[in-house]
Scaffold this motif. Sequence first.
Motif, PDB file in Angstrom:
ATOM      1  N   GLU A 338      -2.031 139.323  21.869  1.00  6.45           N
ATOM      2  CA  GLU A 338      -2.737 139.413  23.143  1.00  6.45           C
ATOM      3  C   GLU A 338      -1.789 139.439  24.341  1.00  6.45           C
ATOM      4  OE1 GLU A 338      -3.547 135.082  21.718  1.00  6.45           O
ATOM      5  OE2 GLU A 338      -3.120 137.056  20.849  1.00  6.45           O
ATOM      6  N   GLN A 339      -0.492 139.131  24.105  1.00  9.47           N
ATOM      7  CA  GLN A 339       0.515 139.214  25.164  1.00  9.47           C
ATOM      8  C   GLN A 339       1.361 140.483  25.023  1.00  9.47           C
ATOM      9  OE1 GLN A 339       2.840 135.590  25.458  1.00  9.47           O
ATOM     10  NE2 GLN A 339       1.011 134.282  25.455  1.00  9.47           N
ATOM     11  N   LEU A 340       0.775 141.530  24.489  1.00 11.97           N
ATOM     12  CA  LEU A 340       1.517 142.780  24.296  1.00 11.97           C
ATOM     13  C   LEU A 340       2.029 143.351  25.618  1.00 11.97           C
ATOM     14  CD1 LEU A 340       2.532 144.974  22.383  1.00 11.97           C
ATOM     15  CD2 LEU A 340       0.292 146.071  22.534  1.00 11.97           C
ATOM     16  N   HIS A 341       1.276 143.159  26.710  1.00 13.87           N
ATOM     17  CA  HIS A 341       1.770 143.617  28.011  1.00 13.87           C
ATOM     18  C   HIS A 341       3.109 142.968  28.333  1.00 13.87           C
ATOM     19  CE1 HIS A 341      -2.420 144.863  29.794  1.00 13.87           C
ATOM     20  NE2 HIS A 341      -2.201 145.360  28.587  1.00 13.87           N
ATOM     21  N   GLU A 342       3.174 141.652  28.159  1.00 14.64           N
ATOM     22  CA  GLU A 342       4.414 140.933  28.448  1.00 14.64           C
ATOM     23  C   GLU A 342       5.525 141.355  27.479  1.00 14.64           C
ATOM     24  OE1 GLU A 342       1.421 139.682  28.176  1.00 14.64           O
ATOM     25  OE2 GLU A 342       1.011 138.363  29.888  1.00 14.64           O
ATOM     26  N   ALA A 343       5.161 141.566  26.219  1.00 12.49           N
ATOM     27  CA  ALA A 343       6.148 141.978  25.228  1.00 12.49           C
ATOM     28  C   ALA A 343       6.732 143.342  25.572  1.00 12.49           C
ATOM     29  CB  ALA A 343       5.515 142.000  23.839  1.00 12.49           C
ATOM     30  N   GLN A 344       5.868 144.290  25.943  1.00 12.11           N
ATOM     31  CA  GLN A 344       6.382 145.614  26.309  1.00 12.11           C
ATOM     32  C   GLN A 344       7.217 145.564  27.577  1.00 12.11           C
ATOM     33  OE1 GLN A 344       4.248 149.238  26.393  1.00 12.11           O
ATOM     34  NE2 GLN A 344       3.574 149.116  24.272  1.00 12.11           N
ATOM     35  N   SER A 345       6.816 144.735  28.529  1.00 15.94           N
ATOM     36  CA  SER A 345       7.614 144.594  29.751  1.00 15.94           C
ATOM     37  C   SER A 345       9.014 144.085  29.432  1.00 15.94           C
ATOM     38  CB  SER A 345       6.915 143.644  30.729  1.00 15.94           C
ATOM     39  OG  SER A 345       5.700 144.193  31.195  1.00 15.94           O
ATOM     40  N   ALA A 346       9.095 143.097  28.546  1.00 13.84           N
ATOM     41  CA  ALA A 346      10.399 142.562  28.138  1.00 13.84           C
ATOM     42  C   ALA A 346      11.200 143.614  27.381  1.00 13.84           C
ATOM     43  CB  ALA A 346      10.207 141.311  27.276  1.00 13.84           C
ATOM     44  N   PHE A 347      10.521 144.395  26.544  1.00 12.95           N
ATOM     45  CA  PHE A 347      11.182 145.457  25.787  1.00 12.95           C
ATOM     46  C   PHE A 347      11.748 146.506  26.724  1.00 12.95           C
ATOM     47  CE2 PHE A 347      11.034 149.609  23.705  1.00 12.95           C
ATOM     48  CZ  PHE A 347      11.679 149.373  22.505  1.00 12.95           C
ATOM     49  N   ILE A 348      10.953 146.940  27.697  1.00 14.68           N
ATOM     50  CA  ILE A 348      11.387 147.976  28.638  1.00 14.68           C
ATOM     51  C   ILE A 348      12.555 147.484  29.479  1.00 14.68           C
ATOM     52  CG2 ILE A 348      10.655 149.319  30.647  1.00 14.68           C
ATOM     53  CD1 ILE A 348       7.765 149.113  29.354  1.00 14.68           C
ATOM     54  N   ALA A 349      12.494 146.220  29.893  1.00 10.90           N
ATOM     55  CA  ALA A 349      13.548 145.642  30.729  1.00 10.90           C
ATOM     56  C   ALA A 349      14.795 145.274  29.936  1.00 10.90           C
ATOM     57  CB  ALA A 349      13.013 144.401  31.439  1.00 10.90           C
ATOM     58  N   LYS A 350      14.739 145.483  28.596  1.00 11.22           N
ATOM     59  CA  LYS A 350      15.859 145.119  27.718  1.00 11.22           C
ATOM     60  C   LYS A 350      16.258 143.660  27.921  1.00 11.22           C
ATOM     61  CE  LYS A 350      17.588 149.866  27.687  1.00 11.22           C
ATOM     62  NZ  LYS A 350      16.491 150.412  28.522  1.00 11.22           N
ATOM     63  N   LYS A 351      15.220 142.824  28.026  1.00 16.89           N
ATOM     64  CA  LYS A 351      15.435 141.393  28.229  1.00 16.89           C
ATOM     65  C   LYS A 351      16.097 140.757  27.024  1.00 16.89           C
ATOM     66  CE  LYS A 351      12.803 137.158  29.190  1.00 16.89           C
ATOM     67  NZ  LYS A 351      11.454 136.585  29.467  1.00 16.89           N
ATOM     68  N   HIS A 352      15.800 141.293  25.849  1.00 24.62           N
ATOM     69  CA  HIS A 352      16.301 140.714  24.607  1.00 24.62           C
ATOM     70  C   HIS A 352      17.251 141.686  23.907  1.00 24.62           C
ATOM     71  CE1 HIS A 352      13.209 137.641  25.046  1.00 24.62           C
ATOM     72  NE2 HIS A 352      12.296 138.584  25.119  1.00 24.62           N
ATOM     73  N   THR A 353      18.121 141.142  23.059  1.00 21.55           N
ATOM     74  CA  THR A 353      18.986 141.954  22.217  1.00 21.55           C
ATOM     75  C   THR A 353      18.344 142.079  20.842  1.00 21.55           C
ATOM     76  OG1 THR A 353      20.967 141.172  23.367  1.00 21.55           O
ATOM     77  CG2 THR A 353      21.282 142.187  21.223  1.00 21.55           C
ATOM     78  N   GLY A 354      17.987 143.294  20.452  1.00 20.91           N
ATOM     79  CA  GLY A 354      17.352 143.491  19.156  1.00 20.91           C
ATOM     80  C   GLY A 354      15.890 143.876  19.289  1.00 20.91           C
ATOM     81  N   ASN A 355      15.103 143.533  18.285  1.00 20.36           N
ATOM     82  CA  ASN A 355      13.730 143.985  18.174  1.00 20.36           C
ATOM     83  C   ASN A 355      12.733 142.910  18.598  1.00 20.36           C
ATOM     84  OD1 ASN A 355      13.830 146.732  16.452  1.00 20.36           O
ATOM     85  ND2 ASN A 355      15.406 145.321  15.697  1.00 20.36           N
ATOM     86  N   ILE A 356      11.626 143.357  19.193  1.00 19.77           N
ATOM     87  CA  ILE A 356      10.526 142.484  19.584  1.00 19.77           C
ATOM     88  C   ILE A 356       9.339 142.789  18.669  1.00 19.77           C
ATOM     89  CG2 ILE A 356       8.894 141.906  21.428  1.00 19.77           C
ATOM     90  CD1 ILE A 356      11.072 142.663  23.427  1.00 19.77           C
ATOM     91  N   VAL A 357       8.645 141.751  18.223  1.00 21.06           N
ATOM     92  CA  VAL A 357       7.457 141.943  17.408  1.00 21.06           C
ATOM     93  C   VAL A 357       6.306 141.137  17.995  1.00 21.06           C
ATOM     94  CG1 VAL A 357       8.846 142.283  15.321  1.00 21.06           C
ATOM     95  CG2 VAL A 357       7.863 140.038  15.796  1.00 21.06           C
ATOM     96  N   VAL A 358       5.082 141.563  17.650  1.00 28.01           N
ATOM     97  CA  VAL A 358       3.886 140.807  18.031  1.00 28.01           C
ATOM     98  C   VAL A 358       3.158 140.376  16.771  1.00 28.01           C
ATOM     99  CG1 VAL A 358       3.599 141.891  20.285  1.00 28.01           C
ATOM    100  CG2 VAL A 358       2.545 142.950  18.281  1.00 28.01           C
ATOM    101  N   ILE A 359       2.474 139.249  16.851  1.00 30.30           N
ATOM    102  CA  ILE A 359       1.721 138.749  15.698  1.00 30.30           C
ATOM    103  C   ILE A 359       0.272 138.522  16.122  1.00 30.30           C
ATOM    104  CG2 ILE A 359       3.684 137.723  14.500  1.00 30.30           C
ATOM    105  CD1 ILE A 359       2.957 135.042  15.710  1.00 30.30           C
ATOM    106  N   PRO A 360      -0.690 138.969  15.284  1.00 36.56           N
ATOM    107  CA  PRO A 360      -2.102 138.798  15.631  1.00 36.56           C
ATOM    108  C   PRO A 360      -2.499 137.329  15.694  1.00 36.56           C
ATOM    109  CG  PRO A 360      -1.810 140.420  13.864  1.00 36.56           C
ATOM    110  CD  PRO A 360      -0.509 139.711  14.040  1.00 36.56           C
TER     111      PRO A 360
END
Length: 360
Positions: A338-360
Amino acid sequence: MTRPVTMKAMVTKGHGDLDQMVWHSAWPCPSPKPGEVLIKVGACGLNNTDVNTRSGWYSKTVSDATTGDAFEEVGTDDPTWGGAPLVFPRIQGADVCGRIVEVGAGVDPKRIGERVITDGWLRDPKDPLNKDKTGYFGSERDGGFAEYTTIPAQNAITVRSSLSDAELATFSCSYSTAEGMLTRAKVTETDTVLVPGASGGVGGALVQLSKRRNARVIALASEAKHDDVALLGPDLILPRAPDDLRESLRTEKITVVADVVGGPYWPQLIAILERGGRYACSGAIAGPMVEFDLRTFYLRDLTFAGSTVIDPEVIRNLVRYIEVGEVKPALAAIYPLEQLHEAQSAFIAKKHTGNIVVIP
């Protein structure tokens, strides 16, 4: 298992900004058709395809870098990787790890309970090598940003591993994309591979999979992420975009550039390739429009390889690498679905090194 009538899902309503992804707590749960399986999603990874498809970046009307924002103009006839309009609403998400909980007609019931990751390429079973007959999971059909998803049985690849669902969900797109690029470029132990954007999901996979082939690897990444990139095993790490790449490389002789970045820096990447070198591309997050000197291309006997649709054996080889521990996950962060918006924002901003995943 009794299949639920509804499920939680993040549903993309059209091309545009993050607000096009709408949370539903009671979206219809799919049922497997003949030849398909129903997967209870344990985790689903993010990748650039999710962002680019949602924003419409694949359209030829767009010439900007990947930003994740809406674009002023998106063509109506070519806004997806395959050049055909996407059907909305659509559940995106290609990188699923989960368990088969139901099978459609014609699928062995013994597969129920299998832990699987998804092969995102939807191929014609009668003509699997025909790239014109391919679709993509989460694009041409609903994907994994939901509690349940269906997929053709041959695209649910059994995996036997002690890794978590979230760790396994980092592999499907990033690592198969990287292995496809290295396969097209015919990388061997005699090569030195330059990897721009080595801190990203595909970039990190390129580092690991190049080392698996015993190639020498030079990684380009922002200096703040060098420690994280070093864990992937490159032989040398340089800043993301040195002013003079040739000088920074010193005596290194680059025979392969494996690139998902593109953008204004692209001419320097081509200029440092050795005669007879190879360039493989599977993305252009810094921008698709580049300055290209044909003289460098033909006078240096270079070979260019675009890489999108991968051959079927690539993902199966990747699963074998996972199971014997030849590659490791680069899991950067986990977000609730449900926080996919925040996850994609972090992904786009390259906030993290590596891969981001979401869990239902």
